[in-house]
Write a protein that holds these residues in place. Structure first.
Motif, mmCIF file in Angstrom:
data_model
loop_
_atom_site.group_PDB
_atom_site.id
_atom_site.type_symbol
_atom_site.label_atom_id
_atom_site.label_comp_id
_atom_site.label_asym_id
_atom_site.label_seq_id
_atom_site.Cartn_x
_atom_site.Cartn_y
_atom_site.Cartn_z
ATOM 1 N N PRO A 17 -52.165 10.181 -41.510
ATOM 2 C CA PRO A 17 -53.269 9.497 -41.273
ATOM 3 C C PRO A 17 -52.892 8.815 -39.740
ATOM 4 N N SER A 18 -51.347 9.074 -39.286
ATOM 5 C CA SER A 18 -51.247 8.867 -37.876
ATOM 6 C C SER A 18 -51.395 9.957 -37.015
ATOM 7 N N ALA A 19 -51.449 11.129 -37.365
ATOM 8 C CA ALA A 19 -51.890 12.035 -36.503
ATOM 9 C C ALA A 19 -52.973 12.152 -35.608
ATOM 10 N N GLY A 20 -52.814 12.458 -34.531
ATOM 11 C CA GLY A 20 -54.100 12.575 -33.556
ATOM 12 C C GLY A 20 -54.497 14.342 -33.633
ATOM 13 N N GLN A 21 -55.334 14.561 -32.440
ATOM 14 C CA GLN A 21 -55.538 15.798 -32.505
ATOM 15 C C GLN A 21 -54.654 16.735 -32.232
ATOM 16 N N ALA A 22 -54.300 17.963 -32.869
ATOM 17 C CA ALA A 22 -53.399 18.765 -32.769
ATOM 18 C C ALA A 22 -53.373 19.422 -31.266
ATOM 19 N N LEU A 23 -52.190 19.693 -30.767
ATOM 20 C CA LEU A 23 -51.829 20.101 -29.306
ATOM 21 C C LEU A 23 -52.393 21.590 -29.524
ATOM 22 N N GLY A 24 -51.942 22.266 -30.591
ATOM 23 C CA GLY A 24 -52.266 23.728 -30.701
ATOM 24 C C GLY A 24 -50.983 24.464 -30.163
ATOM 25 N N ALA A 25 -50.712 25.690 -30.744
ATOM 26 C CA ALA A 25 -49.633 26.283 -30.721
ATOM 27 C C ALA A 25 -49.247 26.497 -29.231
ATOM 28 N N ARG A 75 -44.036 30.158 -37.869
ATOM 29 C CA ARG A 75 -43.891 31.367 -37.367
ATOM 30 C C ARG A 75 -44.227 31.612 -36.060
ATOM 31 N N ARG A 76 -45.330 30.627 -35.763
ATOM 32 C CA ARG A 76 -46.046 30.953 -34.363
ATOM 33 C C ARG A 76 -45.207 30.197 -33.528
ATOM 34 N N LEU A 77 -44.056 29.618 -33.760
ATOM 35 C CA LEU A 77 -43.116 28.831 -32.562
ATOM 36 C C LEU A 77 -41.736 29.590 -32.566
ATOM 37 N N LYS A 78 -41.773 30.794 -33.131
ATOM 38 C CA LYS A 78 -40.455 31.687 -33.143
ATOM 39 C C LYS A 78 -40.358 32.083 -31.502
ATOM 40 N N ILE A 130 -36.404 23.523 -30.085
ATOM 41 C CA ILE A 130 -34.866 23.609 -30.804
ATOM 42 C C ILE A 130 -34.844 23.802 -32.169
ATOM 43 N N GLY A 131 -35.762 23.057 -32.697
ATOM 44 C CA GLY A 131 -36.193 22.927 -34.220
ATOM 45 C C GLY A 131 -37.272 22.650 -34.445
ATOM 46 N N LEU A 132 -37.395 22.305 -35.686
ATOM 47 C CA LEU A 132 -38.839 21.981 -36.617
ATOM 48 C C LEU A 132 -38.473 20.627 -37.245
ATOM 49 N N ALA A 133 -39.616 19.731 -37.373
ATOM 50 C CA ALA A 133 -39.559 18.746 -38.274
ATOM 51 C C ALA A 133 -40.767 18.806 -39.174
ATOM 52 N N ALA A 134 -40.544 18.411 -40.473
ATOM 53 C CA ALA A 134 -41.934 18.388 -41.390
ATOM 54 C C ALA A 134 -41.533 17.471 -42.379
ATOM 55 N N VAL A 135 -42.902 16.869 -42.730
ATOM 56 C CA VAL A 135 -42.844 16.054 -43.915
ATOM 57 C C VAL A 135 -43.739 16.740 -45.145
ATOM 58 N N GLU A 136 -44.908 16.877 -45.074
ATOM 59 C CA GLU A 136 -45.531 17.705 -46.229
ATOM 60 C C GLU A 136 -44.945 19.051 -46.521
ATOM 61 N N ALA A 137 -44.491 19.863 -45.587
ATOM 62 C CA ALA A 137 -43.975 21.143 -45.999
ATOM 63 C C ALA A 137 -42.743 20.990 -46.858
ATOM 64 N N LEU A 138 -42.127 19.774 -46.895
ATOM 65 C CA LEU A 138 -40.793 19.877 -47.676
ATOM 66 C C LEU A 138 -41.207 19.194 -49.161
ATOM 67 N N GLY A 139 -42.412 18.789 -49.384
ATOM 68 C CA GLY A 139 -42.830 18.228 -50.545
ATOM 69 C C GLY A 139 -42.758 19.264 -51.745
ATOM 70 N N ALA A 140 -43.061 18.923 -52.925
ATOM 71 C CA ALA A 140 -43.135 19.654 -54.246
ATOM 72 C C ALA A 140 -44.445 20.501 -54.255
#
Length: 84
Positions: free
Chosen positions: A32-40, A66-69, A74-84
């Motif tokens: 809900p706090s995310a604005g418009q995506a920057l895009g890769a 994969r689009r950021l490889k 230097i790293g990735l941060a995720a919330v939803e991707a780590l859920g069950a």
């Protein structure tokens, strides 16, 4: 760390003493706090110009990461991707 949505924000974060930034949202996110995506492409450019080490956040999952490889992130941060 600090959140950054632009190079200007990353510069301010560095001046405030941050040692790294979370650049977001890189991809569309259901947060809900995310604005418009920057895009890769834009996010990759911002990471390359960032005055601090930069982590990608926002819509990051197995497929989008994969689009950021091979970029300046230097790293990735995720919330939803780590859920069950």
């Amino acid at each position: 760390t600090a959140a950054a949505h632009s190079r200007r924000a990353a510069v301010r974060a560095k001046a405030a003493g941050a040692v790294a930034v979370l650049l977001s949202p890189v991809f569309p996110s259901r947060s809900p706090s995310a604005g418009q995506a920057l895009g890769a492409l834009k996010a990759r450019r911002l990471a390359a110009l960032c005055p601090l080490p930069c982590y990608a956040l926002g819509g990051v999952n197995v497929k989008t990461a994969r689009r950021l490889k091979g970029t300046a992130f230097i790293g990735l941060a995720a919330v939803e991707a780590l859920g069950a």
